[in-house]
Design a protein around this motif. Structure first.
Motif, PDB file in Angstrom:
ATOM      1  N   ARG A   1       0.773  -1.268  -0.227  1.00  0.00           N
ATOM      2  CA  ARG A   1      -0.046   0.165   0.054  1.00  0.00           C
ATOM      3  C   ARG A   1       0.890   1.260   0.060  1.00  0.00           C
ATOM      4  O   ARG A   1       0.253   2.250  -0.130  1.00  0.00           O
ATOM      5  CB  ARG A   1      -0.811  -0.053   1.114  1.00  0.00           C
ATOM      6  CG  ARG A   1      -0.265  -0.173   2.542  1.00  0.00           C
ATOM      7  CD  ARG A   1      -1.206  -0.338   3.729  1.00  0.00           C
ATOM      8  NE  ARG A   1      -0.914  -0.407   4.993  1.00  0.00           N
ATOM      9  CZ  ARG A   1      -0.254  -1.640   5.482  1.00  0.00           C
ATOM     10  NH1 ARG A   1      -0.385  -2.613   4.864  1.00  0.00           N
ATOM     11  NH2 ARG A   1       0.306  -1.661   6.565  1.00  0.00           N
ATOM     12  N   ARG A   2       2.135   1.366   0.311  1.00  0.00           N
ATOM     13  CA  ARG A   2       2.784   2.549   0.558  1.00  0.00           C
ATOM     14  C   ARG A   2       3.935   2.276  -0.763  1.00  0.00           C
ATOM     15  O   ARG A   2       4.542   3.440  -1.014  1.00  0.00           O
ATOM     16  CB  ARG A   2       3.665   2.382   1.760  1.00  0.00           C
ATOM     17  CG  ARG A   2       2.792   2.680   2.782  1.00  0.00           C
ATOM     18  CD  ARG A   2       3.328   3.083   4.290  1.00  0.00           C
ATOM     19  NE  ARG A   2       2.399   3.287   5.230  1.00  0.00           N
ATOM     20  CZ  ARG A   2       1.739   4.356   5.511  1.00  0.00           C
ATOM     21  NH1 ARG A   2       1.908   5.413   4.675  1.00  0.00           N
ATOM     22  NH2 ARG A   2       0.871   4.532   6.407  1.00  0.00           N
ATOM     23  N   ALA A   3       3.868   1.372  -1.605  1.00  0.00           N
ATOM     24  CA  ALA A   3       5.005   1.349  -2.588  1.00  0.00           C
ATOM     25  C   ALA A   3       4.566   2.351  -3.772  1.00  0.00           C
ATOM     26  O   ALA A   3       3.496   2.258  -4.287  1.00  0.00           O
ATOM     27  CB  ALA A   3       4.972   0.004  -3.196  1.00  0.00           C
ATOM     28  N   LEU A   4       5.360   3.024  -4.300  1.00  0.00           N
ATOM     29  CA  LEU A   4       5.225   4.063  -5.317  1.00  0.00           C
ATOM     30  C   LEU A   4       4.189   5.077  -4.809  1.00  0.00           C
ATOM     31  O   LEU A   4       3.321   5.464  -5.844  1.00  0.00           O
ATOM     32  CB  LEU A   4       4.618   3.315  -6.769  1.00  0.00           C
ATOM     33  CG  LEU A   4       5.766   2.494  -7.155  1.00  0.00           C
ATOM     34  CD1 LEU A   4       5.339   1.949  -8.816  1.00  0.00           C
ATOM     35  CD2 LEU A   4       7.174   2.941  -7.375  1.00  0.00           C
ATOM     36  N   GLY A   5       4.113   5.303  -3.630  1.00  0.00           N
ATOM     37  CA  GLY A   5       2.971   6.253  -2.993  1.00  0.00           C
ATOM     38  C   GLY A   5       1.969   5.710  -2.590  1.00  0.00           C
ATOM     39  O   GLY A   5       1.662   4.441  -2.891  1.00  0.00           O
ATOM     40  N   VAL A   6       1.129   6.492  -2.050  1.00  0.00           N
ATOM     41  CA  VAL A   6      -0.358   6.012  -1.296  1.00  0.00           C
ATOM     42  C   VAL A   6      -1.566   6.307  -2.150  1.00  0.00           C
ATOM     43  O   VAL A   6      -2.519   5.510  -1.970  1.00  0.00           O
ATOM     44  CB  VAL A   6      -0.344   6.479   0.005  1.00  0.00           C
ATOM     45  CG1 VAL A   6       0.719   6.067   0.968  1.00  0.00           C
ATOM     46  CG2 VAL A   6      -0.318   8.072   0.043  1.00  0.00           C
ATOM     47  N   ASP A   7      -1.286   7.077  -3.126  1.00  0.00           N
ATOM     48  CA  ASP A   7      -2.549   7.330  -4.053  1.00  0.00           C
ATOM     49  C   ASP A   7      -2.541   6.522  -5.277  1.00  0.00           C
ATOM     50  O   ASP A   7      -1.386   6.281  -5.729  1.00  0.00           O
ATOM     51  CB  ASP A   7      -2.278   8.706  -4.622  1.00  0.00           C
ATOM     52  CG  ASP A   7      -3.468   9.542  -5.312  1.00  0.00           C
ATOM     53  OD1 ASP A   7      -4.030   8.565  -5.762  1.00  0.00           O
ATOM     54  OD2 ASP A   7      -3.735  10.640  -5.631  1.00  0.00           O
ATOM     55  N   PRO A   8      -3.544   5.872  -5.483  1.00  0.00           N
ATOM     56  CA  PRO A   8      -3.710   4.830  -6.651  1.00  0.00           C
ATOM     57  C   PRO A   8      -3.314   5.544  -8.061  1.00  0.00           C
ATOM     58  O   PRO A   8      -2.752   4.867  -8.792  1.00  0.00           O
ATOM     59  CB  PRO A   8      -5.080   4.484  -6.420  1.00  0.00           C
ATOM     60  CG  PRO A   8      -5.672   5.183  -5.684  1.00  0.00           C
ATOM     61  CD  PRO A   8      -4.895   5.838  -4.837  1.00  0.00           C
ATOM     62  N   LEU A   9      -3.849   6.794  -8.161  1.00  0.00           N
ATOM     63  CA  LEU A   9      -3.493   7.554  -9.345  1.00  0.00           C
ATOM     64  C   LEU A   9      -2.005   7.776  -9.298  1.00  0.00           C
ATOM     65  O   LEU A   9      -1.266   7.464 -10.416  1.00  0.00           O
ATOM     66  CB  LEU A   9      -3.936   8.891  -9.527  1.00  0.00           C
ATOM     67  CG  LEU A   9      -5.593   8.731  -9.614  1.00  0.00           C
ATOM     68  CD1 LEU A   9      -6.186  10.342  -9.392  1.00  0.00           C
ATOM     69  CD2 LEU A   9      -5.986   8.259 -10.733  1.00  0.00           C
ATOM     70  N   GLU A  10      -1.238   8.073  -8.327  1.00  0.00           N
ATOM     71  CA  GLU A  10       0.257   8.000  -8.253  1.00  0.00           C
ATOM     72  C   GLU A  10       0.949   6.685  -8.757  1.00  0.00           C
ATOM     73  O   GLU A  10       1.962   6.578  -9.519  1.00  0.00           O
ATOM     74  CB  GLU A  10       0.768   8.587  -7.088  1.00  0.00           C
ATOM     75  CG  GLU A  10       2.287   8.661  -7.214  1.00  0.00           C
ATOM     76  CD  GLU A  10       3.063   9.240  -5.818  1.00  0.00           C
ATOM     77  OE1 GLU A  10       4.067   9.503  -5.843  1.00  0.00           O
ATOM     78  OE2 GLU A  10       2.174   9.621  -4.772  1.00  0.00           O
TER      79      GLU A  10
END
Length: 274
Positions: free
Chosen positions: A72-81
């Protein structure tokens, strides 16, 4: 006629160096790997992944974005990011499919992106966004549908989809019925078995009760057959025995290939007899 590419998911190796996943995949004879982006920095670095791909002579045709709870924290927490950064990785690796999970029901921004912009963004990166079917989550006496896409009819809104056989089993959807609805949109499959027990099992082919022969026979018959990833849950003791692991995965790859080729072989036999 050549059959679909058979890939191995790096997901079971998330507690081990990513190089192990590539080495085992190469030794077991897979056509490539499906990269699962995890909390491991190596899996998030396209240069590292590209080096492993070259070293082991294994392409990375599919990149699975980090949409699991454990990532959930990989490559950010926002699904768009997460999606945007995964598309960049796919471009660097030459991957032609990016796997995303369907939005949770409250993720309106992500759902809007999938509906309105995902395909155009993917085209700009030379790849495709494909939405994977998920399943209702048991929560005590209730089983709410937290994700927007758990049944085949929920996925027809998307241009490209990924069918996961274990997820279909949890949902209680017949594999053949799902293929009838989604074959034109399916660009990739996650293949594993299921024994009818609780939860998402991802068992080796032949250790469950799913009618995989029927589904894979139909997939193999299709001239535009999608790629296939063996996405298996492997116990740590299995992962620690490298020789046994390679033997198991080679047997699984060969079994998958046999099931994919069976319908083609029968069709050719009928044609020859005629």
């Amino acid at each position: 006629m050549t059959g679909p590419r058979i890939l191995l998911s790096t997901a079971p190796f998330h507690h081990r160096p990513l190089a192990d996943a590539f080495g085992v995949s190469a030794d077991a004879g897979f056509d490539g790997v499906e990269l699962m982006v995890t909390g491991d920095p190596a899996s998030q670095d396209p240069a590292t992944v590209a080096d492993l791909s070259r070293t082991h002579r294994l392409p990375v045709p599919v990149v699975h974005g980090p949409f699991l709870v454990l990532t959930r924290r990989a490559l950010g927490v926002d699904p768009l990011e997460k999606a945007a950064r995964t598309l960049v990785m796919a471009r660097h690796l030459g991957a032609d499919v990016v796997v995303v999970h369907p939005p949770f029901r409250w993720q309106r921004g992500f759902r809007g992106w999938l509906d309105d912009r995902a395909d155009a963004d993917a085209d700009a990166h030379g790849t495709r966004v494909a939405v994977e079917n998920l399943y209702p989550v048991p929560m005590g006496p209730a089983t709410p549908r937290l994700h927007t896409a758990t049944h085949p009819e929920h996925l027809v809104r998307h241009r490209h989809v990924v069918l996961d056989t274990s997820h279909l089993a949890v949902t209680g959807v017949d594999l053949a019925a799902a293929w009838d609805v989604l074959a034109p949109r399916t660009v990739h499959l996650h293949v594993s078995d299921h024994d009818g027990g609780w939860g998402d099992r991802h068992l080796p082919i032949g250790s469950g009760a799913l009618p995989l022969a029927g589904l894979l026979g139909r997939v193999g018959r299709d001239l535009a057959a999608p790629s296939v990833t063996l996405e298996l849950h492997l116990r740590r003791e299995v992962l620690s025995d490298r020789a046994g692991l390679v033997r198991l995965l080679r047997e699984q790859r060969e079994r998958c290939n046999e099931l994919l080729a069976a319908r083609v072989a029968r069709r050719r036999g009928v044609a020859a007899a005629a």
